[in-house]
Design a protein around this motif. Sequence first.
Motif, PDB file in Angstrom:
ATOM      1  N   GLY A   1      -0.855   1.891  16.366  1.00  0.00           N
ATOM      2  CA  GLY A   1       0.357   2.565  16.803  1.00  0.00           C
ATOM      3  C   GLY A   1       1.491   2.467  15.803  1.00  0.00           C
ATOM      4  O   GLY A   1       2.654   2.258  16.173  1.00  0.00           O
ATOM      5  N   LEU A   2       1.155   2.641  14.530  1.00  0.00           N
ATOM      6  CA  LEU A   2       2.140   2.480  13.458  1.00  0.00           C
ATOM      7  C   LEU A   2       2.792   3.801  13.080  1.00  0.00           C
ATOM      8  O   LEU A   2       2.219   4.871  13.269  1.00  0.00           O
ATOM      9  CB  LEU A   2       1.463   1.890  12.222  1.00  0.00           C
ATOM     10  N   LYS A   3       3.965   3.691  12.536  1.00  0.00           N
ATOM     11  CA  LYS A   3       4.588   4.828  11.874  1.00  0.00           C
ATOM     12  C   LYS A   3       4.136   4.809  10.415  1.00  0.00           C
ATOM     13  O   LYS A   3       3.941   3.744   9.842  1.00  0.00           O
ATOM     14  CB  LYS A   3       6.107   4.721  11.951  1.00  0.00           C
ATOM     15  N   THR A   4       3.972   5.990   9.840  1.00  0.00           N
ATOM     16  CA  THR A   4       3.450   6.043   8.466  1.00  0.00           C
ATOM     17  C   THR A   4       4.337   5.271   7.497  1.00  0.00           C
ATOM     18  O   THR A   4       3.831   4.611   6.580  1.00  0.00           O
ATOM     19  CB  THR A   4       3.318   7.495   7.977  1.00  0.00           C
ATOM     20  N   GLU A   5       5.646   5.314   7.709  1.00  0.00           N
ATOM     21  CA  GLU A   5       6.545   4.646   6.766  1.00  0.00           C
ATOM     22  C   GLU A   5       6.485   3.125   6.885  1.00  0.00           C
ATOM     23  O   GLU A   5       7.044   2.420   6.030  1.00  0.00           O
ATOM     24  CB  GLU A   5       7.982   5.132   6.954  1.00  0.00           C
ATOM     25  N   GLU A   6       5.813   2.612   7.917  1.00  0.00           N
ATOM     26  CA  GLU A   6       5.688   1.164   8.080  1.00  0.00           C
ATOM     27  C   GLU A   6       4.448   0.607   7.394  1.00  0.00           C
ATOM     28  O   GLU A   6       4.238  -0.600   7.377  1.00  0.00           O
ATOM     29  CB  GLU A   6       5.617   0.814   9.569  1.00  0.00           C
ATOM     30  N   MET A   7       3.629   1.511   6.830  1.00  0.00           N
ATOM     31  CA  MET A   7       2.384   1.108   6.186  1.00  0.00           C
ATOM     32  C   MET A   7       2.499   1.236   4.672  1.00  0.00           C
ATOM     33  O   MET A   7       3.263   2.056   4.167  1.00  0.00           O
ATOM     34  CB  MET A   7       1.228   1.990   6.661  1.00  0.00           C
ATOM     35  N   LEU A   8       1.700   0.445   3.969  1.00  0.00           N
ATOM     36  CA  LEU A   8       1.611   0.556   2.516  1.00  0.00           C
ATOM     37  C   LEU A   8       0.154   0.365   2.115  1.00  0.00           C
ATOM     38  O   LEU A   8      -0.484  -0.603   2.551  1.00  0.00           O
ATOM     39  CB  LEU A   8       2.473  -0.512   1.830  1.00  0.00           C
ATOM     40  N   TYR A   9      -0.351   1.302   1.307  1.00  0.00           N
ATOM     41  CA  TYR A   9      -1.698   1.125   0.762  1.00  0.00           C
ATOM     42  C   TYR A   9      -1.571   0.776  -0.713  1.00  0.00           C
ATOM     43  O   TYR A   9      -0.846   1.439  -1.462  1.00  0.00           O
ATOM     44  CB  TYR A   9      -2.548   2.372   0.939  1.00  0.00           C
ATOM     45  N   VAL A  10      -2.296  -0.259  -1.129  1.00  0.00           N
ATOM     46  CA  VAL A  10      -2.194  -0.791  -2.490  1.00  0.00           C
ATOM     47  C   VAL A  10      -3.542  -0.628  -3.184  1.00  0.00           C
ATOM     48  O   VAL A  10      -4.567  -1.077  -2.676  1.00  0.00           O
ATOM     49  CB  VAL A  10      -1.817  -2.290  -2.460  1.00  0.00           C
ATOM     50  N   GLY A  11      -3.545   0.007  -4.349  1.00  0.00           N
ATOM     51  CA  GLY A  11      -4.795   0.188  -5.070  1.00  0.00           C
ATOM     52  C   GLY A  11      -4.610   0.269  -6.567  1.00  0.00           C
ATOM     53  O   GLY A  11      -3.487   0.398  -7.064  1.00  0.00           O
ATOM     54  N   ASP A  12      -5.738   0.210  -7.276  1.00  0.00           N
ATOM     55  CA  ASP A  12      -5.705   0.201  -8.742  1.00  0.00           C
ATOM     56  C   ASP A  12      -6.202   1.497  -9.353  1.00  0.00           C
ATOM     57  O   ASP A  12      -6.273   1.612 -10.581  1.00  0.00           O
ATOM     58  CB  ASP A  12      -6.549  -0.957  -9.281  1.00  0.00           C
ATOM     59  N   GLU A  13      -6.564   2.477  -8.503  1.00  0.00           N
ATOM     60  CA  GLU A  13      -7.119   3.722  -9.005  1.00  0.00           C
ATOM     61  C   GLU A  13      -6.335   4.930  -8.501  1.00  0.00           C
ATOM     62  O   GLU A  13      -5.710   4.889  -7.435  1.00  0.00           O
ATOM     63  CB  GLU A  13      -8.575   3.881  -8.558  1.00  0.00           C
ATOM     64  N   VAL A  14      -6.423   5.998  -9.272  1.00  0.00           N
ATOM     65  CA  VAL A  14      -5.797   7.264  -8.897  1.00  0.00           C
ATOM     66  C   VAL A  14      -6.232   7.698  -7.497  1.00  0.00           C
ATOM     67  O   VAL A  14      -5.427   8.145  -6.688  1.00  0.00           O
ATOM     68  CB  VAL A  14      -6.142   8.351  -9.938  1.00  0.00           C
TER      69      VAL A  14
END
Length: 210
Positions: A150-163
């Motif tokens: 039940g999250l808002k998109t702005e409350e999430m962060l995805y972290v990655g090393d690739e395009v």
Amino acid sequence: MIYRTIIFDFDGTIADTMEEGRRIFNEIGPAYGIRQIDREEMEGFRSYTINQFIEEMKIPKTKIPFFIAKGTLAMRRSIAGLPLIAGVGEVLPALRARVDRFGILTSNAVDNVELFLDSHGIRGLFDFVSSTSKLTGKSRHLNATRKQYGLKTEEMLYVGDEVRDLQAAKKAGIPCAGVTWGFNTRERLAAEHPDHLLDNPAEFLALAGH
């Protein structure tokens, strides 16, 4: 912005698997008629997208699912002995204390990730580990996680090393952070205009509240 949920890619973001991945690629590649890659050549590939890499290496697209399956199975033999990215192990506990949830979304196998996290004593930091066998299937999983909690998109962060990690987050409408210590170069990641671009794991701590 204060993020409540941070979701990490695994290979190249948390786990230092690049050299072992190259070794496994060279081990299973001949069965598919794919040439080997030497260590020096890897640096040149860091400016490639995954599709550009597949094209350059002449990997038959119909064989990619089988290639990935064999690769992840081979990785299981060594995953527990591979190192964390330098500095990540010290930062993750402090960062976890500042957010509501930690997760992992990877194209590696869940079993591999679990073995690795357990071997480094950090499995307890993560609320969930999810996997997609499709190289470009992460956006759907990110949306599913958003709905589940039940999250808002702005409350999430995805972290990655690739395009492809940054592109998946953008497709899902979720903020993203690129880390420059993994597969793609800083310049290549910057071209995707991530919300954050990190050069050192210590910079994670600026992404969450105190």
